[in-house]
Design an enzyme around this catalytic site. Structure first.
Site, PDB file in Angstrom:
ATOM      1  N   HIS A  76       0.857  -1.192   0.000  1.00 34.16           N
ATOM      2  CA  HIS A  76       0.000   0.000   0.000  1.00 34.16           C
ATOM      3  C   HIS A  76       0.888   1.235   0.000  1.00 34.16           C
ATOM      4  O   HIS A  76       1.952   1.251   0.629  1.00 34.16           O
ATOM      5  CB  HIS A  76      -0.989  -0.008   1.176  1.00 34.16           C
ATOM      6  CG  HIS A  76      -0.391   0.062   2.540  1.00 34.16           C
ATOM      7  ND1 HIS A  76       0.021   1.243   3.102  1.00 34.16           N
ATOM      8  CD2 HIS A  76      -0.138  -0.897   3.459  1.00 34.16           C
ATOM      9  CE1 HIS A  76       0.491   1.008   4.318  1.00 34.16           C
ATOM     10  NE2 HIS A  76       0.422  -0.290   4.562  1.00 34.16           N
ATOM     11  N   ASP A  78      -0.330   4.363   0.676  1.00 27.73           N
ATOM     12  CA  ASP A  78      -0.771   5.383   1.630  1.00 27.73           C
ATOM     13  C   ASP A  78      -0.102   5.130   2.976  1.00 27.73           C
ATOM     14  O   ASP A  78       0.427   4.044   3.227  1.00 27.73           O
ATOM     15  CB  ASP A  78      -2.304   5.365   1.799  1.00 27.73           C
ATOM     16  CG  ASP A  78      -2.827   4.061   2.350  1.00 27.73           C
ATOM     17  OD1 ASP A  78      -2.343   2.989   1.928  1.00 27.73           O
ATOM     18  OD2 ASP A  78      -3.726   4.083   3.218  1.00 27.73           O
ATOM     19  N   ASP A 109       6.483   1.209   6.716  1.00 30.62           N
ATOM     20  CA  ASP A 109       5.066   0.886   6.435  1.00 30.62           C
ATOM     21  C   ASP A 109       4.536   1.789   5.347  1.00 30.62           C
ATOM     22  O   ASP A 109       3.802   2.709   5.650  1.00 30.62           O
ATOM     23  CB  ASP A 109       4.266   1.016   7.736  1.00 30.62           C
ATOM     24  CG  ASP A 109       2.816   0.634   7.581  1.00 30.62           C
ATOM     25  OD1 ASP A 109       2.508  -0.120   6.660  1.00 30.62           O
ATOM     26  OD2 ASP A 109       1.986   1.101   8.377  1.00 30.62           O
ATOM     27  N   GLU A 143      -5.215   1.728   2.227  1.00 31.64           N
ATOM     28  CA  GLU A 143      -5.127   0.583   3.148  1.00 31.64           C
ATOM     29  C   GLU A 143      -5.337   0.963   4.601  1.00 31.64           C
ATOM     30  O   GLU A 143      -5.976   0.237   5.361  1.00 31.64           O
ATOM     31  CB  GLU A 143      -3.770  -0.114   2.981  1.00 31.64           C
ATOM     32  CG  GLU A 143      -3.680  -1.462   3.700  1.00 31.64           C
ATOM     33  CD  GLU A 143      -3.190  -1.396   5.149  1.00 31.64           C
ATOM     34  OE1 GLU A 143      -3.329  -2.394   5.866  1.00 31.64           O
ATOM     35  OE2 GLU A 143      -2.686  -0.334   5.578  1.00 31.64           O
ATOM     36  N   HIS A 366       3.552   3.219  12.070  1.00 28.47           N
ATOM     37  CA  HIS A 366       2.791   4.280  12.754  1.00 28.47           C
ATOM     38  C   HIS A 366       3.552   4.905  13.921  1.00 28.47           C
ATOM     39  O   HIS A 366       2.975   5.651  14.705  1.00 28.47           O
ATOM     40  CB  HIS A 366       1.417   3.770  13.262  1.00 28.47           C
ATOM     41  CG  HIS A 366       0.592   3.100  12.211  1.00 28.47           C
ATOM     42  ND1 HIS A 366      -0.700   2.698  12.432  1.00 28.47           N
ATOM     43  CD2 HIS A 366       0.876   2.755  10.930  1.00 28.47           C
ATOM     44  CE1 HIS A 366      -1.178   2.129  11.331  1.00 28.47           C
ATOM     45  NE2 HIS A 366      -0.234   2.150  10.406  1.00 28.47           N
TER      46      HIS A 366
HETATM   47 ZN   LIG Z   1       1.056  -1.127   6.349  1.00 28.00          ZN
END
Ligand SMILES: [Zn+2]
Length: 392
Positions: A76, A78, A109, A143, A366
């Site tokens: 992903h 985003d 990520d 996502e 995150h």
């Molecule tokens: Zn991810």
């Protein structure tokens, strides 16, 4: 083939890492991925992909080869926003590389892996590893807030029908065999409004809900006692509505985060929800999330995302193990992710054999000061390049 893969990827290493760094510099929060998507499409064209598609949802899919066996790599593009930029030691959108670490939001990520797959597609073509195969390199959108929906639409809307899917979320070069499922439920209790000074004339929806909450808590505690992989249920939000602060609330809603193990499905969890509300004037439903992609397409996520897991002796798992062993001269470790991924769509909803392997560190996702180890990106690129060779 190992020597050729290593040599070819090493020769383009600087270009690959600067592309990863460039992707980190492009802000791409969920539903605002246009610039990142277009940058990926440009790189794919520059790398001589056979076809580059930006679909109606706004996913970008690069195609190599046209053989009958189809392998799809998904990353992903985003990422979650940065709302604590003062706490970052490095600019979260600086794409800085220091001591073999690429810093920034989305580095682990998962723009490191995305860059690795974009280059792997080109390497696969260069080395003729696409013989008898079609390779899809998908950088999907949405996502973070719409788990799986971007990839689901990429596969279904474009009739890709892959035989295998590799989810390239961070595993720090380990093999991930799957993860638990995730659902959001909303329970609503209806009461009867009345003046606060005459509560006996109404039915307080919150008092009714309080009894349901006790059942939720008891069920959650029972699940916590289970050994090994277990489901969970947790109340995450409560709301009530009253005509004023002097009125008895006529409705009360709670939201439940429910994690599912393999074998649990919408029907089995429906029985649980029925039991939780039994005896009350209450209803429940799976919470749906609606949104619009950067390309203007309406997306609706039905928030029941099933658990999935691939067997260790599956051809895809064995192909990954063999490719890994060949490249790195030792056995890969295998585990399961703690978070949810786009695998809920490919494996959970569409039943396509799916596995996880990626650059970057799962616990960095995150996080403040997120980074991705640079060697992970290079090694993941080598792995993705060699994998098709072991899937024949
Ligand atoms: Zn991810």
């Amino acid at each position: 083939m190992k020597a050729q893969v290593t040599e070819t990827v090493n020769a383009l290493q600087d270009q690959l890492i600067s592309f990863a760094s460039e992707l980190v510099k492009i802000k791409s929060p969920t539903c605002h991925e246009e610039e990142a998507v277009k940058r990926v499409a440009d790189e794919m064209r520059k790398l001589n992909y056979d076809q580059v598609i930006i679909d109606k949802v706004g996913n970008v899919i690069g195609v190599i080869g046209n053989g009958p066996e189809k392998l799809l790599f998904d990353s992903h593009i985003d990422n979650v926003a940065v709302n604590d930029s003062k706490a970052w030691e490095k600019d979260p959108y600086g794409g800085l590389i220091i001591d073999e670490k690429l810093y920034g939001r989305g580095s682990s990520d998962m723009k490191g892996s995305a860059a690795a797959t974009v280059y792997a597609g080109a390497m696969i073509k260069k080395l003729g590893l696409d013989k008898g195969k079609t390779i899809y390199v998908c950088c999907s959108v949405m996502e973070e807030d719409y788990d799986g929906e971007g990839l689901y639409r990429a596969i279904v809307d474009n009739n890709l029908s892959p035989d295998y899917v590799v989810i390239c979320e961070p595993t720090h070069l380990q093999i991930s065999l799957g993860h638990l499922g995730r659902a959001i439920y909303k329970i609503t209790v209806e009461g009867v409004s009345a003046h606060g000074a005459a509560p006996e004339k109404g039915v307080n929806a919150v008092y009714g809900m309080a009894k349901i909450i006790e059942r939720v808590e008891a069920l959650g505690n029972r699940y916590m006692q289970l050994e090994g992989e277990r489901p969970s249920i947790a109340l995450t939000k409560i709301e009530s509505e009253a005509v004023s602060l002097n009125a008895i609330p006529q409705t009360c809603h709670i939201y439940l985060d429910r994690r599912m193990t393999l074998g649990e499905n919408e029907e089995t969890v429906a029985m649980e929800m029925d039991a939780l509300i039994a005896g009350f004037d209450a209803t429940w439903k799976v919470h749906d999330v609606a949104g619009t992609s950067w390309a203007g397409e309406k997306v609706n996520l039905h928030s029941f995302l099933p658990a999935w897991e691939i067997e260790k002796d599956h051809k895809l798992t064995q192909g990954c193990v063999t490719a890994y062993r060949d490249l790195f001269d030792h056995e890969p470790s295998m585990y399961k992710w703690n978070f949810s991924t786009n695998g809920v769509a490919s494996a959970g909803k569409l039943g396509i054999p799916t596995i996880g392997f990626g650059a970057g560190i799962e616990k960095m996702a995150h996080m403040t000061n997120e980074y991705c180890p640079v060697p992970d990106i290079v090694n993941a690129c080598k792995f993705y390049t060699l994998l098709p060779r072991y899937l024949s």
